[in-house]
Motif scaffolding. Structure first.
Motif, short mmCIF file in Angstrom:
data_model
loop_
_atom_site.label_atom_id
_atom_site.label_comp_id
_atom_site.label_asym_id
_atom_site.label_seq_id
_atom_site.Cartn_x
_atom_site.Cartn_y
_atom_site.Cartn_z
N TYR A 96 0.89 -1.16 0.00
CA TYR A 96 0.00 0.00 0.00
C TYR A 96 0.93 1.21 0.00
O TYR A 96 1.56 1.53 1.01
N GLN A 97 1.05 1.84 -1.14
CA GLN A 97 2.09 2.83 -1.35
C GLN A 97 1.53 3.99 -2.15
O GLN A 97 0.66 3.80 -3.03
N GLY A 98 2.02 5.19 -1.87
CA GLY A 98 1.53 6.34 -2.60
C GLY A 98 2.46 7.52 -2.54
O GLY A 98 3.43 7.55 -1.76
N VAL A 99 2.18 8.52 -3.35
CA VAL A 99 2.96 9.74 -3.43
C VAL A 99 2.27 10.80 -2.58
O VAL A 99 1.08 11.07 -2.76
N THR A 100 3.01 11.40 -1.65
CA THR A 100 2.42 12.43 -0.77
C THR A 100 2.56 13.83 -1.34
O THR A 100 1.74 14.70 -1.05
N SER A 101 3.61 14.06 -2.13
CA SER A 101 3.78 15.37 -2.76
C SER A 101 4.67 15.21 -3.99
O SER A 101 5.49 14.30 -4.05
N GLN A 106 -0.80 12.43 -6.80
CA GLN A 106 -0.77 12.14 -5.37
C GLN A 106 -1.93 11.20 -5.03
O GLN A 106 -3.06 11.62 -4.80
N PHE A 108 -2.67 6.93 -3.34
CA PHE A 108 -2.16 5.69 -2.79
C PHE A 108 -2.81 4.51 -3.50
O PHE A 108 -4.01 4.55 -3.80
N SER A 145 2.50 2.21 -7.59
CA SER A 145 2.68 3.66 -7.64
C SER A 145 3.85 4.08 -8.52
O SER A 145 4.28 5.23 -8.48
N ASP A 148 3.04 6.91 -10.75
CA ASP A 148 2.63 8.13 -10.03
C ASP A 148 3.83 8.94 -9.57
O ASP A 148 3.74 10.15 -9.42
N ALA A 149 4.95 8.27 -9.30
CA ALA A 149 6.17 8.93 -8.85
C ALA A 149 7.06 9.22 -10.06
O ALA A 149 6.72 8.85 -11.19
#
Length: 372
Positions: A96-101, A106, A108, A145, A148-149
């Motif tokens: 479970y991974q995501g970009v915060t900024s 952005q 998850f 992700s 996304d990154a």
């Protein structure tokens, strides 16, 4: 594989992980695959854990929390198979991974990765001595992700396989190796780059046990000369502490979902490396120098040669040949004298590649990692 009697009286069946040599032979006379490792403690000898209230010397605990493998030893069948040349190991990892900024988006995402390993030992199967067939099947489920990154530094190495962002199942390693004596091993087949890299540096765990970001695990300059999954053949030299060098001829095309497409129709990549093991201040370390040269055609990143054609859009020309040179440092800073698996180490690398064909003309990074 061997049975070891520990000082506490336990009987442990071990399938060796690192490329080591049998005590009965010269130090460099044999090598073993590093793709799979596990150890099985016989259920009769396994001590009771403290996480549950049942079990004891007369009735050892075999609950789901105590056993080494989720499905146990299959009433001795797993150990029996390993003794007769068949090793199977599987794992499932959830992300479970995501970009915060920053990045591209952005958000998850949740995904799963299933890994299944098979090793067949020709000698234990009653065939010839020194042969092994190694298979690694990978299944990707859900989402990752990576897109996304920043795409040039994949944030999840495990989810690059079999294909980034594609829920598919494939055999990414189908490798045969044959010991030739004096530490030399001939190998050919289909290779997963991260598996091959883990053979050199087993502690980093294919992006599962150590850092997940690919840029911290291996030099990104390998793009485009070394695909993430490729066909090839080569010769490796193993010593007492691991692989000391090798040379391989590699098909420059990615073959993640194919066993044997048209081989070498885009030239060949020659990959060679040498590794020196050291003991600075009594602490183990190593220095690896590697290089590749590819004869195939690759997309030119020189924008001066790009042209905009009506109906086709922007078209980049092709360039013949590409190269890479890299250095990797692995140095322990502290090792627990009571447990060598507990350690803190310095890990660094730098690489240079053809700026006309690789998006990574030069890379450099360093990190401090703790294990155990």
């Amino acid at each position: 594989a061997q049975t070891v009697h520990t000082p506490s009286g336990e009987e442990t069946f071990v399938v060796v992980k690192s490329l080591t040599t049998p005590d009965a032979e010269p130090a460099s006379s044999a090598a073993q695959s590093d793709l799979v490792s596990t150890s099985y403690v016989s259920e009769e000898a396994k001590p009771c854990c403290t996480c549950c209230q049942h079990g004891g010397p007369a009735s050892p605990c075999n609950c789901i929390w105590c056993r080494k493998e989720l499905t146990g030893d299959w009433w001795g069948r797993r150990t029996c198979l390993a003794e007769h040349g068949i090793v199977y190991k599987a794992s499932i990892t959830q992300f479970y991974q995501g970009v915060t900024s920053g990045g591209n988006e952005q958000v998850f995402r949740y995904g799963d990765k299933i890994d299944q390993y098979f090793i067949f030992d020709s000698e234990k199967l009653g065939l010839w001595k020194g042969g092994k067939l190694i298979m690694h099947g990978e299944s990707q489920l859900g989402q990752s992700s990576i897109a996304d990154a920043p795409a040039l530094a994949p944030v999840n190495s495990a989810m690059l396989f079999p294909l980034p962002g594609d829920p598919v199942t494939s055999i990414t390693t189908f490798q045969f190796e044959q010991e030739l004596g004096h530490g030399y091993v001939a190998t050919l087949g289909k290779f997963n780059f991260v598996d091959l890299w883990q053979t050199l540096y087993p502690e980093f765990g294919s992006g599962l046990d150590g850092f997940m970001n690919t840029s911290v695990i291996a030099p990104l300059n390998v793009v485009p000369t070394l695909p993430i999954v490729f066909n090839g053949a080569g010769l490796l030299k193993a010593g007492e502490r691991g692989i000391e060098g090798g040379v391989m001829a590699i098909d420059s095309k990615t073959t993640a979902t194919q066993i044997a497409p048209r081989l070498f129709d885009n030239g060949v990549t020659i990959f060679g490396f040498a590794r020196k093991f050291t003991d600075f201040g009594g602490l183990p370390g190593s220095h690896l120098f590697g290089a590749t040269y590819a004869t195939g055609e690759f997309t030119s990143l020189d924008r001066a040669g790009w042209h905009l054609f009506p109906g086709q859009g922007l078209v980049a020309p092709r360039k013949t040949g590409s190269w890479l040179a890299a250095y990797v440092l692995d140095q322990k800073l502290w090792v627990d004298p009571c447990n060598e698996k507990r350690s803190i180490g310095l890990w660094g690398m730098t690489g240079f590649s053809d700026p006309e064909t690789s998006p990574y003309a030069a890379t450099m990074n360093a990190s401090i990692q703790a294990f155990g």
